[in-house]
Design an enzyme around this catalytic site. Structure first.
Site, PDB file in Angstrom:
ATOM      1  CB  ILE A 257      -0.973   0.006   1.203  1.00 24.10           C
ATOM      2  CG1 ILE A 257      -1.766  -1.304   1.253  1.00 24.10           C
ATOM      3  CG2 ILE A 257      -1.939   1.191   1.101  1.00 24.10           C
ATOM      4  CD1 ILE A 257      -2.660  -1.449   2.482  1.00 24.10           C
TER       5      ILE A 257
ATOM      6  CG  ASP B  75      10.171  -0.185   3.264  1.00 21.85           C
ATOM      7  OD1 ASP B  75       8.961  -0.183   2.991  1.00 21.85           O
ATOM      8  OD2 ASP B  75      10.792  -1.237   3.551  1.00 21.85           O
TER       9      ASP B  75
ATOM     10  CG  PHE C  52       1.657   3.065   4.528  1.00 25.32           C
ATOM     11  CD1 PHE C  52       0.379   2.684   4.172  1.00 25.32           C
ATOM     12  CD2 PHE C  52       2.116   4.311   4.106  1.00 25.32           C
ATOM     13  CE1 PHE C  52      -0.441   3.514   3.421  1.00 25.32           C
ATOM     14  CE2 PHE C  52       1.309   5.149   3.363  1.00 25.32           C
ATOM     15  CZ  PHE C  52       0.027   4.752   3.017  1.00 25.32           C
TER      16      PHE C  52
ATOM     17  CB  ALA D 207       2.879  -2.804   9.805  1.00 18.11           C
TER      18      ALA D 207
ATOM     19  CB  SER E 140       1.242  -6.329   6.707  1.00 14.88           C
ATOM     20  OG  SER E 140       1.766  -7.009   5.583  1.00 14.88           O
TER      21      SER E 140
ATOM     22  CB  THR F 112      -5.987  -3.637   9.873  1.00 14.63           C
ATOM     23  OG1 THR F 112      -6.837  -4.759   9.609  1.00 14.63           O
ATOM     24  CG2 THR F 112      -5.348  -3.880  11.229  1.00 14.63           C
ATOM     25  CG  ASP F 113     -10.981  -5.030   8.327  1.00 17.93           C
ATOM     26  OD1 ASP F 113      -9.839  -5.537   8.460  1.00 17.93           O
ATOM     27  OD2 ASP F 113     -11.779  -5.387   7.439  1.00 17.93           O
ATOM     28  CD  GLU F 114      -6.827  -8.757   9.469  1.00 15.13           C
ATOM     29  OE1 GLU F 114      -6.351  -9.604  10.239  1.00 15.13           O
ATOM     30  OE2 GLU F 114      -6.565  -8.711   8.255  1.00 15.13           O
TER      31      GLU F 114
ATOM     32  CE1 TYR G  95      -1.093  -6.454  10.472  1.00 13.66           C
ATOM     33  CE2 TYR G  95      -3.300  -7.368  10.188  1.00 13.66           C
ATOM     34  CZ  TYR G  95      -2.367  -6.370   9.937  1.00 13.66           C
ATOM     35  OH  TYR G  95      -2.714  -5.291   9.159  1.00 13.66           O
TER      36      TYR G  95
ATOM     37  CE  LYS H  16      -1.523  -1.804  11.673  1.00 15.32           C
ATOM     38  NZ  LYS H  16      -0.517  -0.921  11.011  1.00 15.32           N
TER      39      LYS H  16
ATOM     40  CG  ASN I 181      -8.926  -8.315   3.727  1.00 10.23           C
ATOM     41  OD1 ASN I 181      -9.516  -8.092   4.785  1.00 10.23           O
ATOM     42  ND2 ASN I 181      -8.145  -9.359   3.555  1.00 10.23           N
ATOM     43  CG  ASN I 182      -5.989  -1.982   0.910  1.00 10.39           C
ATOM     44  OD1 ASN I 182      -5.420  -0.954   0.589  1.00 10.39           O
ATOM     45  ND2 ASN I 182      -6.912  -1.993   1.844  1.00 10.39           N
TER      46      ASN I 182
ATOM     47  CG  ASP J 192      -9.913 -22.592   8.823  1.00 14.20           C
ATOM     48  OD1 ASP J 192      -9.380 -21.689   8.160  1.00 14.20           O
ATOM     49  OD2 ASP J 192     -11.061 -22.514   9.300  1.00 14.20           O
TER      50      ASP J 192
HETATM   51  P1  NAD Z   1       3.451  -4.798   3.391  1.00 20.19           P
HETATM   52  O1  NAD Z   1       3.857  -5.933   4.269  1.00 20.19           O
HETATM   53  O2  NAD Z   1       3.278  -5.040   1.932  1.00 20.19           O
HETATM   54  O3  NAD Z   1       4.475  -3.587   3.543  1.00 20.19           O
HETATM   55  C1  NAD Z   1       5.041  -3.218   4.766  1.00 20.19           C
HETATM   56  C2  NAD Z   1       6.309  -2.422   4.480  1.00 20.19           C
HETATM   57  O4  NAD Z   1       6.851  -1.992   5.732  1.00 20.19           O
HETATM   58  C3  NAD Z   1       7.401  -3.238   3.783  1.00 20.19           C
HETATM   59  O5  NAD Z   1       7.929  -2.513   2.689  1.00 20.19           O
HETATM   60  C4  NAD Z   1       8.450  -3.451   4.866  1.00 20.19           C
HETATM   61  O6  NAD Z   1       9.781  -3.528   4.341  1.00 20.19           O
HETATM   62  C5  NAD Z   1       8.253  -2.204   5.706  1.00 20.19           C
HETATM   63  N1  NAD Z   1       8.698  -2.396   7.098  1.00 20.19           N
HETATM   64  C6  NAD Z   1       8.392  -3.444   7.930  1.00 20.19           C
HETATM   65  N2  NAD Z   1       8.978  -3.274   9.128  1.00 20.19           N
HETATM   66  C7  NAD Z   1       9.656  -2.099   9.060  1.00 20.19           C
HETATM   67  C8  NAD Z   1      10.459  -1.378   9.974  1.00 20.19           C
HETATM   68  N3  NAD Z   1      10.687  -1.842  11.215  1.00 20.19           N
HETATM   69  N4  NAD Z   1      11.015  -0.209   9.588  1.00 20.19           N
HETATM   70  C9  NAD Z   1      10.804   0.268   8.317  1.00 20.19           C
HETATM   71  N5  NAD Z   1      10.057  -0.376   7.406  1.00 20.19           N
HETATM   72  C10 NAD Z   1       9.487  -1.548   7.769  1.00 20.19           C
HETATM   73  O7  NAD Z   1       2.106  -4.239   4.038  1.00 20.19           O
HETATM   74  P2  NAD Z   1       0.859  -3.505   3.351  1.00 20.19           P
HETATM   75  O8  NAD Z   1      -0.125  -4.528   2.954  1.00 20.19           O
HETATM   76  O9  NAD Z   1       1.369  -2.526   2.366  1.00 20.19           O
HETATM   77  O10 NAD Z   1       0.265  -2.747   4.618  1.00 20.19           O
HETATM   78  C11 NAD Z   1       0.713  -1.439   4.955  1.00 20.19           C
HETATM   79  C12 NAD Z   1      -0.001  -0.966   6.193  1.00 20.19           C
HETATM   80  O11 NAD Z   1      -1.410  -0.964   5.973  1.00 20.19           O
HETATM   81  C13 NAD Z   1       0.225  -1.859   7.422  1.00 20.19           C
HETATM   82  O12 NAD Z   1       0.378  -1.032   8.545  1.00 20.19           O
HETATM   83  C14 NAD Z   1      -1.053  -2.680   7.520  1.00 20.19           C
HETATM   84  O13 NAD Z   1      -1.329  -3.033   8.860  1.00 20.19           O
HETATM   85  C15 NAD Z   1      -2.074  -1.713   6.984  1.00 20.19           C
HETATM   86  N6  NAD Z   1      -3.250  -2.323   6.340  1.00 20.19           N
HETATM   87  C16 NAD Z   1      -3.091  -3.258   5.349  1.00 20.19           C
HETATM   88  C17 NAD Z   1      -4.212  -3.800   4.724  1.00 20.19           C
HETATM   89  C18 NAD Z   1      -4.074  -4.808   3.591  1.00 20.19           C
HETATM   90  O14 NAD Z   1      -5.091  -5.356   3.142  1.00 20.19           O
HETATM   91  N7  NAD Z   1      -2.893  -5.074   3.078  1.00 20.19           N
HETATM   92  C19 NAD Z   1      -5.498  -3.415   5.116  1.00 20.19           C
HETATM   93  C20 NAD Z   1      -5.621  -2.453   6.142  1.00 20.19           C
HETATM   94  C21 NAD Z   1      -4.490  -1.907   6.731  1.00 20.19           C
HETATM   95  P1  TYD Z   2      -5.159 -12.737   3.576  1.00 20.43           P
HETATM   96  O1  TYD Z   2      -4.963 -12.236   2.180  1.00 20.43           O
HETATM   97  O2  TYD Z   2      -4.010 -13.399   4.260  1.00 20.43           O
HETATM   98  O3  TYD Z   2      -5.716 -11.487   4.426  1.00 20.43           O
HETATM   99  P2  TYD Z   2      -6.334 -11.442   5.949  1.00 20.43           P
HETATM  100  O4  TYD Z   2      -6.000 -12.695   6.654  1.00 20.43           O
HETATM  101  O5  TYD Z   2      -5.628 -10.265   6.529  1.00 20.43           O
HETATM  102  O6  TYD Z   2      -7.802 -11.229   5.764  1.00 20.43           O
HETATM  103  O7  TYD Z   2      -6.380 -13.743   3.582  1.00 20.43           O
HETATM  104  C1  TYD Z   2      -7.671 -13.358   3.089  1.00 20.43           C
HETATM  105  C2  TYD Z   2      -8.606 -14.533   3.331  1.00 20.43           C
HETATM  106  O8  TYD Z   2      -8.193 -15.610   2.476  1.00 20.43           O
HETATM  107  C3  TYD Z   2      -8.557 -15.073   4.749  1.00 20.43           C
HETATM  108  O9  TYD Z   2      -9.870 -15.504   5.121  1.00 20.43           O
HETATM  109  C4  TYD Z   2      -7.621 -16.281   4.652  1.00 20.43           C
HETATM  110  C5  TYD Z   2      -7.877 -16.787   3.242  1.00 20.43           C
HETATM  111  N1  TYD Z   2      -6.731 -17.453   2.565  1.00 20.43           N
HETATM  112  C6  TYD Z   2      -6.931 -18.696   1.948  1.00 20.43           C
HETATM  113  O10 TYD Z   2      -8.037 -19.272   1.985  1.00 20.43           O
HETATM  114  N2  TYD Z   2      -5.862 -19.267   1.321  1.00 20.43           N
HETATM  115  C7  TYD Z   2      -4.633 -18.696   1.279  1.00 20.43           C
HETATM  116  O11 TYD Z   2      -3.676 -19.303   0.712  1.00 20.43           O
HETATM  117  C8  TYD Z   2      -4.452 -17.409   1.907  1.00 20.43           C
HETATM  118  C9  TYD Z   2      -3.110 -16.729   1.886  1.00 20.43           C
HETATM  119  C10 TYD Z   2      -5.538 -16.820   2.532  1.00 20.43           C
END
Ligand code: NAD
Ligand code: TYD
Length: 347
Positions: A11, A30, A78, A80, A82, A126-128, A152, A156, A181-182, A282
Protein backbone atom coordinates in the site's frame (compact mmCIF):
# COMPACT_ATOMS: atom_id res chain seq x y z
CA UNK A 1 6.70 17.22 2.10
CA UNK A 2 5.51 14.09 3.88
CA UNK A 3 7.40 11.25 5.52
CA UNK A 4 5.99 7.88 4.47
CA UNK A 5 7.04 4.77 6.39
CA UNK A 6 6.85 1.37 4.72
CA UNK A 7 6.63 2.97 1.29
CA UNK A 8 8.30 0.05 -0.50
CA UNK A 9 5.50 -2.30 0.61
CA UNK A 10 2.20 -2.89 -1.14
CA UNK A 11 0.00 0.00 0.00
CA UNK A 12 2.86 2.36 0.85
CA UNK A 13 4.32 2.09 -2.67
CA UNK A 14 0.91 2.74 -4.26
CA UNK A 15 0.51 5.73 -1.93
CA UNK A 16 3.99 7.13 -2.64
CA UNK A 17 3.52 6.78 -6.42
CA UNK A 18 0.16 8.57 -6.23
CA UNK A 19 1.39 11.31 -3.91
CA UNK A 20 4.39 12.17 -6.11
CA UNK A 21 2.10 12.09 -9.17
CA UNK A 22 -0.05 14.68 -7.37
CA UNK A 23 2.93 17.00 -6.87
CA UNK A 24 3.85 16.00 -3.30
CA UNK A 25 7.43 15.44 -2.15
CA UNK A 26 7.85 12.12 -0.32
CA UNK A 27 10.62 10.97 1.99
CA UNK A 28 10.19 7.20 2.05
CA UNK A 29 11.59 5.26 5.03
CA UNK A 30 11.54 1.49 4.62
CA UNK A 31 13.83 -1.22 5.98
CA UNK A 32 13.32 -3.32 2.82
CA UNK A 33 12.35 -6.47 4.67
CA UNK A 34 10.89 -9.43 2.76
CA UNK A 35 7.79 -7.36 1.82
CA UNK A 36 9.65 -4.24 0.67
CA UNK A 37 10.48 -4.01 -3.05
CA UNK A 38 12.31 -1.08 -4.59
CA UNK A 39 11.12 -2.36 -7.99
CA UNK A 40 7.64 -1.14 -7.04
CA UNK A 41 9.05 2.41 -6.95
CA UNK A 42 10.96 2.17 -10.24
CA UNK A 43 8.69 4.82 -11.81
CA UNK A 44 10.13 7.32 -9.30
CA UNK A 45 13.80 6.64 -10.16
CA UNK A 46 15.63 9.95 -10.54
CA UNK A 47 12.57 11.96 -9.47
CA UNK A 48 13.73 14.72 -7.08
CA UNK A 49 10.33 14.61 -5.33
CA UNK A 50 11.05 11.12 -4.00
CA UNK A 51 13.80 10.51 -1.44
CA UNK A 52 14.22 6.87 -0.47
CA UNK A 53 15.91 6.04 2.85
CA UNK A 54 16.66 2.44 3.82
CA UNK A 55 16.20 2.15 7.57
CA UNK A 56 14.13 0.96 10.50
CA UNK A 57 11.32 2.98 12.09
CA UNK A 58 12.70 1.80 15.44
CA UNK A 59 15.97 3.68 14.81
CA UNK A 60 15.09 6.84 16.72
CA UNK A 61 18.26 8.69 15.79
CA UNK A 62 17.54 8.17 12.11
CA UNK A 63 13.89 9.25 12.49
CA UNK A 64 14.99 12.33 14.47
CA UNK A 65 17.49 13.23 11.75
CA UNK A 66 14.93 12.80 8.96
CA UNK A 67 12.38 14.96 10.76
CA UNK A 68 14.92 17.71 11.44
CA UNK A 69 16.30 17.62 7.92
CA UNK A 70 13.05 17.48 5.91
CA UNK A 71 10.54 19.09 8.30
CA UNK A 72 7.56 17.11 6.91
CA UNK A 73 4.02 18.32 7.49
CA UNK A 74 2.99 14.74 8.24
CA UNK A 75 4.04 11.16 8.82
CA UNK A 76 1.91 8.59 7.01
CA UNK A 77 2.73 5.40 8.87
CA UNK A 78 2.38 2.19 6.83
CA UNK A 79 5.49 0.29 8.01
CA UNK A 80 4.40 -2.93 9.69
CA UNK A 81 4.62 -6.65 9.70
CA UNK A 82 1.31 -7.24 7.94
CA UNK A 83 0.57 -10.91 7.30
CA UNK A 84 -1.68 -12.83 9.71
CA UNK A 85 -0.21 -16.24 8.75
CA UNK A 86 3.34 -14.98 9.41
CA UNK A 87 2.21 -13.59 12.77
CA UNK A 88 1.03 -17.07 13.74
CA UNK A 89 4.43 -18.59 12.88
CA UNK A 90 6.47 -15.79 14.52
CA UNK A 91 4.72 -13.08 16.58
CA UNK A 92 7.90 -11.46 17.98
CA UNK A 93 8.67 -9.39 14.88
CA UNK A 94 5.11 -8.08 14.96
CA UNK A 95 5.44 -6.75 18.47
CA UNK A 96 8.83 -5.27 17.61
CA UNK A 97 7.85 -3.32 14.50
CA UNK A 98 4.14 -2.72 14.98
CA UNK A 99 4.24 -1.80 18.67
CA UNK A 100 7.81 -0.82 19.61
CA UNK A 101 8.48 0.72 16.19
CA UNK A 102 5.30 2.80 16.30
CA UNK A 103 6.21 3.91 19.82
CA UNK A 104 9.61 5.13 18.56
CA UNK A 105 7.96 7.12 15.76
CA UNK A 106 5.47 8.63 18.20
CA UNK A 107 8.19 9.69 20.61
CA UNK A 108 10.16 11.43 17.86
CA UNK A 109 6.94 12.95 16.50
CA UNK A 110 6.07 14.31 19.93
CA UNK A 111 9.44 16.07 20.17
CA UNK A 112 9.22 17.39 16.63
CA UNK A 113 5.67 18.65 17.19
CA UNK A 114 6.88 21.03 19.94
CA UNK A 115 8.28 23.34 17.26
CA UNK A 116 6.12 22.35 14.28
CA UNK A 117 2.53 22.83 15.29
CA UNK A 118 1.00 22.05 11.88
CA UNK A 119 2.42 18.50 11.95
CA UNK A 120 0.06 15.45 11.73
CA UNK A 121 0.57 11.74 12.32
CA UNK A 122 -1.58 9.34 10.28
CA UNK A 123 -1.68 5.77 11.59
CA UNK A 124 -2.70 3.33 8.85
CA UNK A 125 -4.51 0.53 10.61
CA UNK A 126 -6.84 -2.34 9.86
CA UNK A 127 -10.40 -3.57 10.39
CA UNK A 128 -8.90 -6.68 12.02
CA UNK A 129 -8.48 -4.82 15.34
CA UNK A 130 -12.26 -5.15 15.82
CA UNK A 131 -12.18 -8.96 15.77
CA UNK A 132 -14.68 -11.16 13.96
CA UNK A 133 -18.35 -10.63 13.02
CA UNK A 134 -21.15 -13.19 12.86
CA UNK A 135 -22.97 -13.71 9.56
CA UNK A 136 -25.79 -11.26 10.33
CA UNK A 137 -23.99 -8.73 12.57
CA UNK A 138 -23.91 -5.08 11.52
CA UNK A 139 -20.62 -3.86 10.03
CA UNK A 140 -17.93 -2.39 12.31
CA UNK A 141 -18.22 1.34 13.05
CA UNK A 142 -15.67 3.70 14.59
CA UNK A 143 -17.15 2.95 18.02
CA UNK A 144 -16.98 -0.86 17.78
CA UNK A 145 -14.86 -2.26 20.62
CA UNK A 146 -11.36 -3.50 19.87
CA UNK A 147 -11.22 -7.31 20.10
CA UNK A 148 -8.16 -8.48 18.12
CA UNK A 149 -7.72 -12.25 17.63
CA UNK A 150 -4.34 -12.75 15.92
CA UNK A 151 -0.87 -11.61 16.95
CA UNK A 152 -0.98 -9.33 13.88
CA UNK A 153 -4.26 -7.63 14.81
CA UNK A 154 -3.28 -7.47 18.49
CA UNK A 155 -0.04 -5.68 17.61
CA UNK A 156 -1.89 -3.21 15.35
CA UNK A 157 -4.47 -2.64 18.10
CA UNK A 158 -1.70 -1.92 20.61
CA UNK A 159 -0.16 0.59 18.20
CA UNK A 160 -3.55 2.28 17.65
CA UNK A 161 -3.97 2.64 21.41
CA UNK A 162 -0.56 4.31 21.69
CA UNK A 163 -1.45 6.70 18.88
CA UNK A 164 -4.72 7.55 20.60
CA UNK A 165 -2.91 8.13 23.90
CA UNK A 166 -0.37 10.49 22.27
CA UNK A 167 -3.25 12.66 21.13
CA UNK A 168 -5.02 12.70 24.48
CA UNK A 169 -1.91 13.03 26.62
CA UNK A 170 0.42 15.19 24.54
CA UNK A 171 -1.96 16.83 22.06
CA UNK A 172 -0.18 15.24 19.07
CA UNK A 173 -2.50 15.77 16.06
CA UNK A 174 -3.11 12.15 15.15
CA UNK A 175 -5.48 10.40 12.76
CA UNK A 176 -6.23 6.68 12.73
CA UNK A 177 -7.69 4.90 9.72
CA UNK A 178 -9.00 1.34 9.97
CA UNK A 179 -9.26 -0.19 6.52
CA UNK A 180 -10.56 -3.48 5.15
CA UNK A 181 -8.64 -5.94 2.91
CA UNK A 182 -6.84 -4.24 0.03
CA UNK A 183 -5.94 -5.70 -3.36
CA UNK A 184 -4.27 -4.30 -6.47
CA UNK A 185 -0.83 -3.79 -8.07
CA UNK A 186 2.40 -4.55 -6.17
CA UNK A 187 0.87 -6.92 -3.58
CA UNK A 188 3.15 -9.82 -2.70
CA UNK A 189 1.65 -13.19 -3.76
CA UNK A 190 1.36 -14.46 -0.21
CA UNK A 191 -1.96 -12.63 0.35
CA UNK A 192 -5.05 -14.24 -1.09
CA UNK A 193 -5.73 -12.47 -4.41
CA UNK A 194 -2.20 -12.24 -5.83
CA UNK A 195 -1.47 -15.75 -4.51
CA UNK A 196 -4.44 -17.09 -6.48
CA UNK A 197 -3.32 -15.31 -9.66
CA UNK A 198 0.28 -16.41 -9.22
CA UNK A 199 -0.55 -20.06 -8.50
CA UNK A 200 -3.16 -20.27 -11.25
CA UNK A 201 -0.70 -18.99 -13.87
CA UNK A 202 1.89 -21.52 -12.63
CA UNK A 203 -0.70 -24.35 -12.81
CA UNK A 204 -0.40 -24.87 -9.05
CA UNK A 205 -3.07 -25.61 -6.42
CA UNK A 206 -5.33 -22.74 -5.30
CA UNK A 207 -5.36 -23.29 -1.51
CA UNK A 208 -8.64 -22.42 0.23
CA UNK A 209 -8.45 -22.46 4.03
CA UNK A 210 -11.25 -24.44 5.74
CA UNK A 211 -14.69 -24.24 4.12
CA UNK A 212 -13.83 -21.04 2.19
CA UNK A 213 -16.84 -19.22 3.61
CA UNK A 214 -14.90 -16.61 5.57
CA UNK A 215 -15.92 -13.14 4.47
CA UNK A 216 -13.69 -10.13 3.78
CA UNK A 217 -14.65 -6.62 2.62
CA UNK A 218 -12.40 -5.92 -0.40
CA UNK A 219 -11.11 -2.47 -1.40
CA UNK A 220 -9.00 -1.56 -4.43
CA UNK A 221 -5.71 -0.12 -3.18
CA UNK A 222 -5.98 3.16 -5.11
CA UNK A 223 -9.29 3.86 -3.39
CA UNK A 224 -7.59 3.32 -0.02
CA UNK A 225 -4.78 5.72 -1.00
CA UNK A 226 -7.30 8.37 -2.07
CA UNK A 227 -9.11 7.97 1.25
CA UNK A 228 -5.81 8.50 3.10
CA UNK A 229 -5.10 11.61 1.02
CA UNK A 230 -8.50 13.05 1.97
CA UNK A 231 -7.92 12.19 5.62
CA UNK A 232 -4.54 13.86 5.68
CA UNK A 233 -5.99 17.07 4.26
CA UNK A 234 -9.38 17.23 5.97
CA UNK A 235 -9.58 14.64 8.77
CA UNK A 236 -10.19 15.89 12.32
CA UNK A 237 -7.20 15.45 14.65
CA UNK A 238 -7.73 12.84 17.36
CA UNK A 239 -10.42 10.98 15.40
CA UNK A 240 -10.57 7.55 13.79
CA UNK A 241 -12.12 6.72 10.42
CA UNK A 242 -13.28 3.41 8.97
CA UNK A 243 -12.43 2.76 5.32
CA UNK A 244 -14.01 -0.10 3.37
CA UNK A 245 -15.07 -1.25 -0.06
CA UNK A 246 -18.69 -2.08 0.76
CA UNK A 247 -17.82 -5.26 -1.07
CA UNK A 248 -18.18 -8.33 1.12
CA UNK A 249 -17.19 -11.63 -0.50
CA UNK A 250 -16.60 -15.13 0.75
CA UNK A 251 -13.19 -16.50 -0.12
CA UNK A 252 -14.86 -18.97 -2.49
CA UNK A 253 -16.52 -16.05 -4.31
CA UNK A 254 -13.11 -14.39 -4.64
CA UNK A 255 -11.59 -17.60 -6.02
CA UNK A 256 -14.46 -17.94 -8.53
CA UNK A 257 -14.05 -14.32 -9.65
CA UNK A 258 -10.26 -14.61 -10.13
CA UNK A 259 -10.62 -17.93 -12.01
CA UNK A 260 -13.37 -16.51 -14.24
CA UNK A 261 -11.25 -13.48 -15.20
CA UNK A 262 -8.21 -15.65 -15.92
CA UNK A 263 -10.35 -18.03 -18.05
CA UNK A 264 -11.34 -14.96 -20.10
CA UNK A 265 -8.02 -13.08 -20.24
CA UNK A 266 -5.49 -15.93 -20.23
CA UNK A 267 -7.22 -19.29 -20.89
CA UNK A 268 -5.51 -22.53 -19.88
CA UNK A 269 -4.39 -24.91 -22.59
CA UNK A 270 -6.90 -27.42 -21.26
CA UNK A 271 -9.49 -27.25 -18.48
CA UNK A 272 -10.56 -24.32 -16.33
CA UNK A 273 -8.63 -22.55 -13.55
CA UNK A 274 -11.20 -23.56 -10.94
CA UNK A 275 -10.05 -27.18 -11.41
CA UNK A 276 -6.98 -26.15 -9.36
CA UNK A 277 -8.99 -25.26 -6.21
CA UNK A 278 -7.86 -27.33 -3.19
CA UNK A 279 -9.34 -27.11 0.30
CA UNK A 280 -6.57 -27.13 2.93
CA UNK A 281 -6.39 -27.09 6.72
CA UNK A 282 -7.83 -23.91 8.24
CA UNK A 283 -5.80 -21.07 9.77
CA UNK A 284 -5.84 -21.29 13.61
CA UNK A 285 -8.20 -18.69 15.11
CA UNK A 286 -9.38 -17.74 11.59
CA UNK A 287 -11.69 -14.69 11.83
CA UNK A 288 -14.99 -15.51 10.16
CA UNK A 289 -16.13 -12.17 8.83
CA UNK A 290 -15.00 -8.55 8.56
CA UNK A 291 -17.21 -5.74 7.26
CA UNK A 292 -16.73 -1.99 7.51
CA UNK A 293 -19.27 0.80 7.81
CA UNK A 294 -17.42 3.61 6.02
CA UNK A 295 -20.29 6.12 6.18
CA UNK A 296 -18.27 8.57 8.31
CA UNK A 297 -15.70 8.88 5.49
CA UNK A 298 -18.53 9.56 3.05
CA UNK A 299 -20.40 12.04 5.27
CA UNK A 300 -17.44 13.99 6.61
CA UNK A 301 -14.92 13.80 3.79
CA UNK A 302 -17.02 13.01 0.73
CA UNK A 303 -14.95 9.90 0.03
CA UNK A 304 -16.25 6.71 -1.49
CA UNK A 305 -14.59 3.96 -3.52
CA UNK A 306 -14.39 4.55 -7.26
CA UNK A 307 -13.94 0.85 -8.10
CA UNK A 308 -16.39 -2.00 -7.59
CA UNK A 309 -14.95 -5.43 -6.83
CA UNK A 310 -15.55 -6.43 -10.48
CA UNK A 311 -13.73 -3.42 -11.99
CA UNK A 312 -10.91 -3.40 -9.41
CA UNK A 313 -10.29 -7.12 -9.78
CA UNK A 314 -10.19 -6.89 -13.57
CA UNK A 315 -7.55 -4.14 -13.33
CA UNK A 316 -5.61 -6.23 -10.82
CA UNK A 317 -5.61 -9.43 -12.89
CA UNK A 318 -4.53 -7.46 -15.96
CA UNK A 319 -1.73 -5.82 -13.93
CA UNK A 320 -0.37 -9.21 -12.81
CA UNK A 321 -0.58 -10.56 -16.37
CA UNK A 322 1.37 -7.52 -17.61
CA UNK A 323 3.94 -7.46 -14.80
CA UNK A 324 5.38 -10.97 -14.69
CA UNK A 325 8.87 -9.53 -14.14
CA UNK A 326 7.81 -7.73 -10.94
CA UNK A 327 6.24 -10.97 -9.69
CA UNK A 328 9.40 -12.91 -10.58
CA UNK A 329 11.57 -10.53 -8.58
CA UNK A 330 9.15 -10.35 -5.65
CA UNK A 331 8.96 -14.14 -5.41
CA UNK A 332 12.71 -14.76 -5.59
CA UNK A 333 14.69 -14.81 -2.33
CA UNK A 334 12.84 -16.25 0.66
CA UNK A 335 9.41 -16.59 -1.00
CA UNK A 336 9.63 -20.34 -1.64
CA UNK A 337 10.74 -21.00 1.97
CA UNK A 338 7.62 -19.19 3.18
CA UNK A 339 5.33 -21.17 0.87
CA UNK A 340 6.81 -24.43 2.15
CA UNK A 341 6.52 -23.35 5.78
CA UNK A 342 2.91 -22.12 5.54
CA UNK A 343 1.40 -24.77 3.29
CA UNK A 344 3.22 -27.87 4.64
CA UNK A 345 1.29 -27.46 7.94
CA UNK A 346 -1.96 -27.43 5.97
CA UNK A 347 -1.59 -30.65 3.94
P1 NAD B 1 3.45 -4.80 3.39
O1 NAD B 1 3.86 -5.93 4.27
O2 NAD B 1 3.28 -5.04 1.93
O3 NAD B 1 4.47 -3.59 3.54
C1 NAD B 1 5.04 -3.22 4.77
C2 NAD B 1 6.31 -2.42 4.48
O4 NAD B 1 6.85 -1.99 5.73
C3 NAD B 1 7.40 -3.24 3.78
O5 NAD B 1 7.93 -2.51 2.69
C4 NAD B 1 8.45 -3.45 4.87
O6 NAD B 1 9.78 -3.53 4.34
C5 NAD B 1 8.25 -2.20 5.71
N1 NAD B 1 8.70 -2.40 7.10
C6 NAD B 1 8.39 -3.44 7.93
N2 NAD B 1 8.98 -3.27 9.13
C7 NAD B 1 9.66 -2.10 9.06
C8 NAD B 1 10.46 -1.38 9.97
N3 NAD B 1 10.69 -1.84 11.21
N4 NAD B 1 11.02 -0.21 9.59
C9 NAD B 1 10.80 0.27 8.32
N5 NAD B 1 10.06 -0.38 7.41
C10 NAD B 1 9.49 -1.55 7.77
O7 NAD B 1 2.11 -4.24 4.04
P2 NAD B 1 0.86 -3.50 3.35
O8 NAD B 1 -0.13 -4.53 2.95
O9 NAD B 1 1.37 -2.53 2.37
O10 NAD B 1 0.26 -2.75 4.62
C11 NAD B 1 0.71 -1.44 4.96
C12 NAD B 1 0.00 -0.97 6.19
O11 NAD B 1 -1.41 -0.96 5.97
C13 NAD B 1 0.23 -1.86 7.42
O12 NAD B 1 0.38 -1.03 8.55
C14 NAD B 1 -1.05 -2.68 7.52
O13 NAD B 1 -1.33 -3.03 8.86
C15 NAD B 1 -2.07 -1.71 6.98
N6 NAD B 1 -3.25 -2.32 6.34
C16 NAD B 1 -3.09 -3.26 5.35
C17 NAD B 1 -4.21 -3.80 4.72
C18 NAD B 1 -4.07 -4.81 3.59
O14 NAD B 1 -5.09 -5.36 3.14
N7 NAD B 1 -2.89 -5.07 3.08
C19 NAD B 1 -5.50 -3.41 5.12
C20 NAD B 1 -5.62 -2.45 6.14
C21 NAD B 1 -4.49 -1.91 6.73
P1 TYD C 1 -5.16 -12.74 3.58
O1 TYD C 1 -4.96 -12.24 2.18
O2 TYD C 1 -4.01 -13.40 4.26
O3 TYD C 1 -5.72 -11.49 4.43
P2 TYD C 1 -6.33 -11.44 5.95
O4 TYD C 1 -6.00 -12.70 6.65
O5 TYD C 1 -5.63 -10.27 6.53
O6 TYD C 1 -7.80 -11.23 5.76
O7 TYD C 1 -6.38 -13.74 3.58
C1 TYD C 1 -7.67 -13.36 3.09
C2 TYD C 1 -8.61 -14.53 3.33
O8 TYD C 1 -8.19 -15.61 2.48
C3 TYD C 1 -8.56 -15.07 4.75
O9 TYD C 1 -9.87 -15.50 5.12
C4 TYD C 1 -7.62 -16.28 4.65
C5 TYD C 1 -7.88 -16.79 3.24
N1 TYD C 1 -6.73 -17.45 2.57
C6 TYD C 1 -6.93 -18.70 1.95
O10 TYD C 1 -8.04 -19.27 1.99
N2 TYD C 1 -5.86 -19.27 1.32
C7 TYD C 1 -4.63 -18.70 1.28
O11 TYD C 1 -3.68 -19.30 0.71
C8 TYD C 1 -4.45 -17.41 1.91
C9 TYD C 1 -3.11 -16.73 1.89
C10 TYD C 1 -5.54 -16.82 2.53
Amino acid sequence: MILVTGGAGFIGANFALGAVRNGETVVNLDKLGYAGHLESLAALDGNPRHVFVKGDIGDRELVRKLLAQHRPRAIVHFAAESHVDRSIHGPGEFVQTNVVGTFALLEESRNFFQNHKDFRFLQVSTDEVFGSLGETDAAFTETSPYAPNSPYSASKAAADHLVRAYHHTYGLPTLISNCSNNYGPFQLPEKLIPLLIHNALAGEALPVYGDGKNVRDWLYVEDHCNALGALLERGAAGETYNIGGNSEKTNLEVVEAVCGLLDELHPRASGRYRDLVTHVKDRPGHDRRYAMDASKMRRRLGWQPAESFATGLRKTVRWYLDNAEWVRQATSGGYQDWVEKNYSVRS
